[in-house]
Enzyme design. Sequence first.
Site, PDB file in Angstrom:
ATOM      1  N   ASN A 163       0.870  -1.183   0.000  1.00  0.00           N
ATOM      2  CA  ASN A 163       0.000   0.000   0.000  1.00  0.00           C
ATOM      3  C   ASN A 163       0.904   1.230   0.000  1.00  0.00           C
ATOM      4  OD1 ASN A 163      -1.803   2.049   0.533  1.00  0.00           O
ATOM      5  ND2 ASN A 163      -2.153   1.467   2.672  1.00  0.00           N
ATOM      6  N   LYS A 198       0.077   4.234  -0.196  1.00  0.00           N
ATOM      7  CA  LYS A 198      -0.606   5.409   0.389  1.00  0.00           C
ATOM      8  C   LYS A 198      -0.449   6.606  -0.560  1.00  0.00           C
ATOM      9  CE  LYS A 198       0.530   3.516   4.883  1.00  0.00           C
ATOM     10  NZ  LYS A 198       0.297   3.653   6.306  1.00  0.00           N
ATOM     11  N   HIS A 222      -9.285   0.867   5.025  1.00  0.00           N
ATOM     12  CA  HIS A 222      -8.003   1.098   5.698  1.00  0.00           C
ATOM     13  C   HIS A 222      -8.235   2.023   6.893  1.00  0.00           C
ATOM     14  CE1 HIS A 222      -3.917   2.443   6.459  1.00  0.00           C
ATOM     15  NE2 HIS A 222      -3.515   1.357   5.829  1.00  0.00           N
ATOM     16  N   GLU A 272      -6.681   4.494   7.959  1.00  0.00           N
ATOM     17  CA  GLU A 272      -6.532   5.935   7.659  1.00  0.00           C
ATOM     18  C   GLU A 272      -7.809   6.473   7.016  1.00  0.00           C
ATOM     19  OE1 GLU A 272      -2.842   5.542   5.518  1.00  0.00           O
ATOM     20  OE2 GLU A 272      -1.864   4.961   7.372  1.00  0.00           O
ATOM     21  N   GLU A 289      -4.933  -5.103  10.857  1.00  0.00           N
ATOM     22  CA  GLU A 289      -3.966  -4.022  11.010  1.00  0.00           C
ATOM     23  C   GLU A 289      -4.250  -3.257  12.300  1.00  0.00           C
ATOM     24  OE1 GLU A 289      -2.146  -3.019   6.925  1.00  0.00           O
ATOM     25  OE2 GLU A 289      -3.774  -1.628   7.333  1.00  0.00           O
ATOM     26  N   GLY A 313       2.658   2.301  10.679  1.00  0.00           N
ATOM     27  CA  GLY A 313       3.558   3.436  10.477  1.00  0.00           C
ATOM     28  C   GLY A 313       4.292   3.879  11.732  1.00  0.00           C
ATOM     29  N   SER A 342       3.822  -2.051  10.347  1.00  0.00           N
ATOM     30  CA  SER A 342       5.276  -2.004  10.525  1.00  0.00           C
ATOM     31  C   SER A 342       5.984  -3.313  10.169  1.00  0.00           C
ATOM     32  CB  SER A 342       5.623  -1.563  11.957  1.00  0.00           C
ATOM     33  OG  SER A 342       5.128  -0.247  12.190  1.00  0.00           O
TER      34      SER A 342
END
Length: 256
Positions: A9, A11, A94, A96, A166, A172, A213
């Site tokens: 991904n 992003k 996701h 985010e 996730e 991240g 991560s």
Amino acid sequence: MRTPFVAGNWKMNKTIAEARELVSTMAPQLNALTGVERVLCPPFVALNEVSSLLKGTGLGLGAQNMHWEEKGAFTGEVSPAMVKELCGYVILGHSERRAYFGETDETVNRKLLAAQKFDLTPIVCVGETLEQYGSNRTREVVSSQTLLGLKGISPEFAPRIVVAYEPVWAIGTGKASSGANAQSVQGGVIRPALAELFGADAAQAIRILYGGSVTASNAAEFFSQPDIDGALVGGASLKVDEFVGIVTQAKSEKGV
Ligand code: PEP
């Protein structure tokens, strides 16, 4: 046996020119790593270019999001039909998108139903926040995200779905979950929720990825777990050696 699956991904990273440069180095190396389903998810505007570069390779292409409606007055959105013209895969829900763009289990579910209709392989993300993790609510949150997000999907389409666990606190941050913790959620919460929705056999066929991560050096800890069928990779998918290293680990740990 479930085919191992690793998706990158990107992003909101890489212009078209930068995407071209990254893919031209990465794709030949990834292409040699057969046995693992390998998917790149660049930003929308780079999909066309990356699609051309991936022609004739065994690598798949995915979008990072889409709207659920086929077309119409939804300024700034991209429809499932548009995604389908270029991609075989789409990331949905996701964290985010949930945190910054108001996505809910209900909108994730609408998008998933659209993926089913347009024959796109969805990568559906679930995972608890740091606060939920700290208050021991992981099982409840992840189970409910899975049950609500995947509601109403046909048992025939179910095995096409890829679920990505996730934990938000691991995305991240450089603070990955342990392999054992991810296994306990993926094998002890997500797969039972999938069995409740689709029956035990279909649940066994669905790939469940870990994301948060993941790097070339910690990937083996995840892929050695029985209910971790691969990874959804953010930051490390932008670095050739890291991403190729992660796919290499998937290949050797899963024996494909
Ligand atoms: C992600 O964005 O899905 C992700 C897992 O990011 P990172 O690998 O950078 O933690």
